[in-house]
Design a protein around this motif. Structure first.
Motif, mmCIF file in Angstrom:
data_model
loop_
_atom_site.group_PDB
_atom_site.id
_atom_site.type_symbol
_atom_site.label_atom_id
_atom_site.label_comp_id
_atom_site.label_asym_id
_atom_site.label_seq_id
_atom_site.Cartn_x
_atom_site.Cartn_y
_atom_site.Cartn_z
ATOM 1 N N SER A 134 32.927 39.298 45.642
ATOM 2 C CA SER A 134 33.899 38.976 44.573
ATOM 3 C C SER A 134 33.549 39.718 43.289
ATOM 4 O O SER A 134 33.585 39.154 42.194
ATOM 5 N N GLU A 135 33.220 41.011 43.419
ATOM 6 C CA GLU A 135 32.811 41.821 42.274
ATOM 7 C C GLU A 135 33.847 42.848 41.849
ATOM 8 O O GLU A 135 33.571 43.685 40.993
ATOM 9 N N HIS A 136 35.040 42.818 42.447
ATOM 10 C CA HIS A 136 36.101 43.705 41.976
ATOM 11 C C HIS A 136 36.543 43.246 40.594
ATOM 12 O O HIS A 136 36.725 42.049 40.344
ATOM 13 N N LEU A 137 36.728 44.209 39.686
ATOM 14 C CA LEU A 137 37.089 43.891 38.307
ATOM 15 C C LEU A 137 38.464 43.245 38.255
ATOM 16 O O LEU A 137 39.416 43.721 38.879
ATOM 17 N N ARG A 138 38.572 42.185 37.480
ATOM 18 C CA ARG A 138 39.846 41.468 37.355
ATOM 19 C C ARG A 138 39.934 40.828 35.971
ATOM 20 O O ARG A 138 38.924 40.669 35.280
ATOM 21 N N LEU A 139 41.139 40.463 35.580
ATOM 22 C CA LEU A 139 41.380 39.777 34.310
ATOM 23 C C LEU A 139 41.543 38.289 34.622
ATOM 24 O O LEU A 139 42.473 37.894 35.316
ATOM 25 N N THR A 140 40.643 37.451 34.107
ATOM 26 C CA THR A 140 40.657 36.024 34.455
ATOM 27 C C THR A 140 41.002 35.110 33.285
ATOM 28 O O THR A 140 41.060 33.900 33.455
#
Length: 596
Positions: free
Chosen positions: A59-65
């Motif tokens: 779960s290390e893919h870059l995302r906007l949370t």
């Protein structure tokens, strides 16, 4: 995942060994080995795709949370499940075209090794299949079945609607760009879907609904975006950042600067900024920079009366300042994407970072006018000399990297390999070395992070290609050329665009997405490529650290262990200082081009 991690680690070691062999054979023995680049290219694509799979598993893919975290727990869980199903859908749709693409590549033979290029292209379907398997595992692990069913039903309904209205959408022409490549991508970002898959889903929906372009073309664009030989330096510089952190080379630089400047008013702020400047020249990673500097300096800064929110604000903006210091991964990607000289970017990056350093230092000095200086004494020259002696091997590295690339002695990829070997050798001799178990962990961490970065570059390249095929770029050139104010107006528009994209997308995807569109416009207005590069990179970095959306802002708050709501009120003067520096850089091109 252990076999996958082991293979990825071996591929990374193999790439470093191959590149180092090429450098030695060419410069020492004057005998170039022509097949090394092909083997390295094959290994690199496999490393990228396996690393992307590892990033899904971790779960290390870059995302906007930020928006996802605002939802109530029940809704947040449903939206997260919907995001996983969307990821799985994208990968499932792309798997067959990736297999066909690899089969097509079997008819092409490599120049040096004389083997089918399917050896290399097979990494794409293998990586996509691995990511699909892991996405499905994650979707069925720890989520509610009702959320899975609702997510699948919702996606099916939207797909059916798009299929029905597809003929009507085709008549809208370029109005489909805000619908799919802005609206859909923005929606997926808000939902917390990883950035790479946001670009991929938006582009896939655009091509499938409004064009007759086969999906296999998108696979080709992704391959092209991930496969530039210049990008080979990305995983190696990521590894260099891990080595820096593990050996304590960055800490040695911090301790030397603290002994040299710690006794003056605002001295520790100067040390923080100077450390970020120099450490960035080794690691090329903002996260590594901040994690190295903050623990070493924050306790003493607190003792002198600095408030945690002010310290964290300076840390965040200092990291943004240092992002143009070589070896900046953003500059390497920009050079690859926009066709700008890496040597020129590295040379100019030092000067631009110095301009921003001075602006931030002036603000820090004004902020420290009430600093508690009681009991602070100048460090003895013996202490300064001792810390300098320990820091010299680390201090040499950033200047070695810049001079080697800027002087044309070696490429950024070759220098990255030499820098890793140098750092590991110096770390073993001077700084106590690294445990073998830690080396393996660094290899796998590097593979996962590099895979996440390179998948973003691949899908962003596909999206950028889709944008350019619509003729949007040509119309933008025509619009800008008749806009009043000429290059000054365009520069202002560029600053706004890249600051906004920096907030939402972080640096690399914004660069890959917009460089093919914006740089031709800049060239048509006779703006120097390196000057324009410095402006857009600086603007992106300001956006990256600007609350309430900037991803880097929250990373700095986490490293500084300070609540974001407190830092948010303190960071604006520092953002303002960076913006003044940005205006100076934009208005005076000689700051970027004087040393070229």
């Amino acid at each position: 995942m252990r076999p996958v991690e082991a293979i990825a680690a071996l591929l990374l070691v193999g790439i470093i060994g191959l590149l180092l062999t090429g450098v030695v054979s060419r410069y020492v023995f004057s005998v170039p080995v022509i097949w090394i680049d092909e083997v390295a290219s094959i290994s690199f694509l496999w490393l990228a795709m396996l690393g992307a799979g590892m990033a899904v598993d971790r779960s290390e893919h870059l995302r906007l949370t930020i928006f996802l975290n605002l939802l109530a727990p029940e809704r947040r869980q449903f939206v997260a499940t919907l995001g996983l199903v969307l990821m799985a859908l994208f990968l499932a749709v792309m798997l067959r075209p990736a297999i066909d693409y690899a089969a097509e590549e079997s008819y092409v033979t490599s120049a040096a090794l004389n083997i089918p290029m399917s050896w290399r292209a097979s990494a794409l379907p293998a990586g996509i299949a691995l990511m699909l398997l892991l996405a499905l595992v994650n979707a069925f692990r720890g989520v509610r079945l009702v959320h899975l069913i609702l997510s699948a039903a919702l996606i099916a309904i939207v797909a059916a609607v798009l299929w029905q209205v597809g003929p009507s959408l085709r008549t809208l022409g370029n109005w489909n760009i805000p619908i799919f490549l802005v609206g859909f991508v923005g929606l997926f970002l808000v939902m917390g879907v990883p950035i790479a898959f946001c670009f991929g889903l938006g582009t896939l929906a655009f091509l499938a609904t409004t064009t007759s372009v086969p999906v296999m073309v998108m696979i080709g664009r992704m391959d092209e975006g991930m496969s530039s030989m210049i990008l080979l330096s990305v995983p190696i510089f990521v590894l260099l950042g891990c080595v820096l952190d593990a050996t304590g080379m960055g800490k040695a630089i911090v301790e030397f600067l603290a002994s040299l400047l710690g006794h003056v008013r605002a001295g520790m702020s100067y040390v923080l900024l100077g450390s970020l400047f120099l450490v960035s020249g080794i690691s090329g990673s903002k996260v590594s920079d901040m994690a190295t500097v903050a623990p070493a300096l924050f306790p003493e800064m607190k003792r002198r009366g600095h408030k945690p929110k002010e310290m964290t604000a300076l840390l965040a903006t200092g990291a943004a300042m240092a992002d143009t210091v070589p070896p900046s991964i953003v500059l390497i990607v920009l050079g690859s994407t926009a066709g700008v000289s890496i040597a020129g970017l590295f040379t100019s990056g030092f000067v631009i970072a110095m301009v921003l350093l001075v602006v931030l230092a002036l603000l820090a000095r004004w902020k420290a006018r009430a600093e508690l200086m009681e009991g602070i004494r100048r460090a003895p020259m013996k202490t300064v000399g001792k810390t300098l002696l320990i820091a010299i091997p680390a201090l040499v590295l950033p200047f070695l990297i810049r001079s080697a690339v800027g002087g044309g002695v070696a490429t950024a990829t070759e220098v990255s390999t030499i820098a890793v070997i140098y750092a590991m050798a110096v770390g073993a001799v001077v700084y106590g070395g690294i445990r073998w178990s830690r080396i393996y962990t660094m290899m796998t961490e590097t593979a996962a992070l590099s895979g996440a970065i390179l998948l973003i570059l691949g899908t962003a390249s596909a999206m950028a290609w889709a944008l350019t095929q619509t003729g949007f770029a040509g119309k933008l050139v025509g619009l800008v050329q008749v806009m009043p104010g000429g290059w000054i107006s365009f520069m202002g528009v560029s600053i706004v665009i890249f600051m906004v994209l920096g907030c939402v997308l972080e640096g690399l995807p914004a660069i890959v997405l917009m460089a093919p569109i914006m740089f031709p416009v800049a060239r048509s207005l006779e703006i120097n490529d390196v000057h324009y590069s410095m402006v857009v990179v600086t603007a992106m970095n300001i956006g990256l650290m600007a609350p309430p959306i900037g991803i880097g802002f929250y990373i700095a708050c986490k490293i500084g262990d300070t609540p974001p709501d407190q830092v948010m009120r303190a960071i604006w003067p520092y953002i303002g200082a960076l913006f003044i520096g940005l205006l100076l850089i934009a208005a005076f091109p000689f700051l970027s081009t004087a040393l070229l």
